[in-house]
Design a protein around this motif. Structure first.
Motif, PDB file in Angstrom:
ATOM      1  N   ARG A 277      82.071  67.092  39.616  1.00 36.30           N
ATOM      2  CA  ARG A 277      82.489  67.087  38.214  1.00 36.30           C
ATOM      3  C   ARG A 277      81.593  68.034  37.436  1.00 36.30           C
ATOM      4  N   PRO A 278      82.156  69.117  36.835  1.00 35.97           N
ATOM      5  CA  PRO A 278      81.323  70.077  36.092  1.00 35.97           C
ATOM      6  C   PRO A 278      80.451  69.382  35.059  1.00 35.97           C
ATOM      7  N   GLY A 279      79.186  69.763  35.045  1.00 30.35           N
ATOM      8  CA  GLY A 279      78.232  69.169  34.120  1.00 30.35           C
ATOM      9  C   GLY A 279      77.323  68.157  34.768  1.00 30.35           C
ATOM     10  N   SER A 280      77.693  67.647  35.951  1.00 28.04           N
ATOM     11  CA  SER A 280      76.815  66.722  36.666  1.00 28.04           C
ATOM     12  C   SER A 280      75.519  67.438  37.032  1.00 28.04           C
ATOM     13  N   MET A 281      74.408  66.709  36.963  1.00 26.44           N
ATOM     14  CA  MET A 281      73.109  67.356  37.171  1.00 26.44           C
ATOM     15  C   MET A 281      72.153  66.422  37.907  1.00 26.44           C
ATOM     16  N   GLN A 282      71.316  66.993  38.727  1.00 27.33           N
ATOM     17  CA  GLN A 282      70.264  66.258  39.425  1.00 27.33           C
ATOM     18  C   GLN A 282      68.986  67.075  39.407  1.00 27.33           C
ATOM     19  N   HIS A 283      67.845  66.383  39.432  1.00 22.39           N
ATOM     20  CA  HIS A 283      66.545  67.036  39.557  1.00 22.39           C
ATOM     21  C   HIS A 283      65.873  66.530  40.832  1.00 22.39           C
ATOM     22  N   LYS A 284      65.266  67.456  41.549  1.00 21.45           N
ATOM     23  CA  LYS A 284      64.582  67.093  42.786  1.00 21.45           C
ATOM     24  C   LYS A 284      63.246  67.816  42.873  1.00 21.45           C
ATOM     25  N   THR A 285      62.282  67.174  43.482  1.00 21.79           N
ATOM     26  CA  THR A 285      61.002  67.811  43.819  1.00 21.79           C
ATOM     27  C   THR A 285      60.749  67.574  45.297  1.00 21.79           C
ATOM     28  N   LEU A 286      60.289  68.590  45.975  1.00 17.41           N
ATOM     29  CA  LEU A 286      59.984  68.455  47.388  1.00 17.41           C
ATOM     30  C   LEU A 286      58.920  69.464  47.798  1.00 17.41           C
ATOM     31  N   VAL A 287      58.317  69.191  48.928  1.00 14.98           N
ATOM     32  CA  VAL A 287      57.300  70.086  49.496  1.00 14.98           C
ATOM     33  C   VAL A 287      57.772  70.490  50.885  1.00 14.98           C
ATOM     34  N   VAL A 288      57.801  71.784  51.142  1.00 10.18           N
ATOM     35  CA  VAL A 288      58.217  72.308  52.448  1.00 10.18           C
ATOM     36  C   VAL A 288      57.101  73.187  52.996  1.00 10.18           C
ATOM     37  N   HIS A 289      57.134  73.415  54.292  1.00 14.91           N
ATOM     38  CA  HIS A 289      56.147  74.289  54.926  1.00 14.91           C
ATOM     39  C   HIS A 289      56.653  75.729  54.930  1.00 14.91           C
ATOM     40  N   ALA A 290      55.755  76.657  54.636  1.00 10.84           N
ATOM     41  CA  ALA A 290      56.127  78.071  54.553  1.00 10.84           C
ATOM     42  C   ALA A 290      56.585  78.590  55.913  1.00 10.84           C
ATOM     43  N   PRO A 291      57.703  79.304  55.947  1.00 12.67           N
ATOM     44  CA  PRO A 291      58.159  79.910  57.200  1.00 12.67           C
ATOM     45  C   PRO A 291      57.297  81.123  57.558  1.00 12.67           C
ATOM     46  N   ALA A 292      57.524  81.673  58.731  1.00 11.50           N
ATOM     47  CA  ALA A 292      56.758  82.844  59.179  1.00 11.50           C
ATOM     48  C   ALA A 292      57.185  84.093  58.419  1.00 11.50           C
ATOM     49  N   ASP A 293      56.304  85.089  58.433  1.00 11.72           N
ATOM     50  CA  ASP A 293      56.598  86.417  57.868  1.00 11.72           C
ATOM     51  C   ASP A 293      56.969  86.357  56.393  1.00 11.72           C
ATOM     52  N   LEU A 294      56.232  85.565  55.633  1.00 12.09           N
ATOM     53  CA  LEU A 294      56.483  85.464  54.203  1.00 12.09           C
ATOM     54  C   LEU A 294      55.382  86.233  53.473  1.00 12.09           C
ATOM     55  N   GLY A 295      55.495  87.586  53.508  1.00  5.93           N
ATOM     56  CA  GLY A 295      54.454  88.405  52.913  1.00  5.93           C
ATOM     57  C   GLY A 295      54.818  89.866  52.895  1.00  5.93           C
TER      58      GLY A 295
END
Length: 199
Positions: A22-40
Motif C-alpha cells: 500500500r503506497p505510503g506504508s513505511m518501516q524503519h530498520k537498524t542492523l549491523v552487517v560485516h563488510a564484504p571483501a574488496d571494499l576500497g
C-alpha cells in the motif's frame, strides 16, 4: 534476463513482506552487517573486510516498488598520503535506491531489472547500493588529520617529529649566478690581501 535468486540468510538481504504494497506504508530498520571483501580503493584506503557496517534504513512502499533510504557507518583504514603512517577513521554516507516490483510495467522497473535492483520474492539486496555509496565516499588522498605536516621533500624525515626541520636550499636556476658571485668575491679578496710593490 532471469534475476538472481536471493538468499534470505545473506547479511544484506531484507524481507519486505511486512511492509506491504500500500503506497505510503513505511518501516524503519537498524542492523549491523560485516563488510564484504574488496571494499576500497586500490590498497590506499578501505573498509576492512569483516568489520562492522552499521545501517539505518527507511523502507517506503511506493507505486513502482520499495524506496529505500539509508545511512551506512563504517570504519575505514588506510595510509596517510602525506606522512605515510597508517590511520583509522569513521565514515558515514547516505544513499537512496528504488527496488521495483517484478510485475511493474514502468521505465523505472526496466532500469532496476538491468541493475538487479528489484523486489524478488518479497526480498531486496542492499549490498550493491551500500558498496557503491561507501566506495564513492572514500578519499582518493586520505590523511591521518587535516593539518598533517607530512614528510620532508629533501630527506623524507617525518616533520611531525621535528617541526623546525629545515634544509639549506639554492634554486638551481640561480646556481650559475651564485658561482659567479663567489668567484668574484674570492678574486677581490685575494688582490686586496696580497703584498704591494710599493716600498
Amino acid at each position: 534476463m532471469p534475476l538472481n535468486v536471493l538468499d534470505p540468510r545473506a547479511p544484506f538481504v531484507l524481507d519486505v513482506r511486512e511492509l506491504g504494497r500500500r503506497p505510503g506504508s513505511m518501516q524503519h530498520k537498524t542492523l549491523v552487517v560485516h563488510a564484504p571483501a574488496d571494499l576500497g580503493i586500490g590498497g590506499v584506503v578501505e573498509v576492512p573486510e569483516g568489520s562492522d557496517i552499521g545501517l539505518t534504513i527507511r523502507l517506503e512502499s511506493v507505486m513502482e516498488g520499495v524506496l529505500v533510504s539509508g545511512e551506512a557507518r563504517a570504519l575505514i583504514s588506510g595510509e596517510c598520503a602525506r606522512c605515510l603512517d597508517p590511520f583509522d577513521d569513521q565514515l558515514a554516507v547516505e544513499w537512496q535506491e528504488l527496488y521495483a516490483y517484478p510485475e511493474g510495467e514502468t521505465d523505472t522497473e526496466s532500469e532496476a531489472d538491468e541493475d538487479g535492483l528489484s523486489v524478488q520474492d518479497d526480498m531486496i539486496d542492499l549490498e550493491q547500493p551500500v558498496r557503491d555509496a561507501l566506495v564513492l565516499a572514500l578519499p582518493l588522498a586520505p590523511t591521518c588529520r587535516d593539518d598533517c605536516p607530512g614528510l620532508c621533500s629533501q630527506c623524507g624525515a617525518r616533520l611531525e617529529d621535528d617541526p623546525s626541520h629545515r634544509h639549506e636550499y639554492t634554486d638551481p636556476r640561480w646556481a650559475a649566478l651564485a658561482e659567479l658571485l663567489t668567484n668574484e668575491t674570492n678574486e677581490s679578496g685575494s688582490s686586496g690581501a696580497g703584498p704591494t710593490e710599493e716600498m
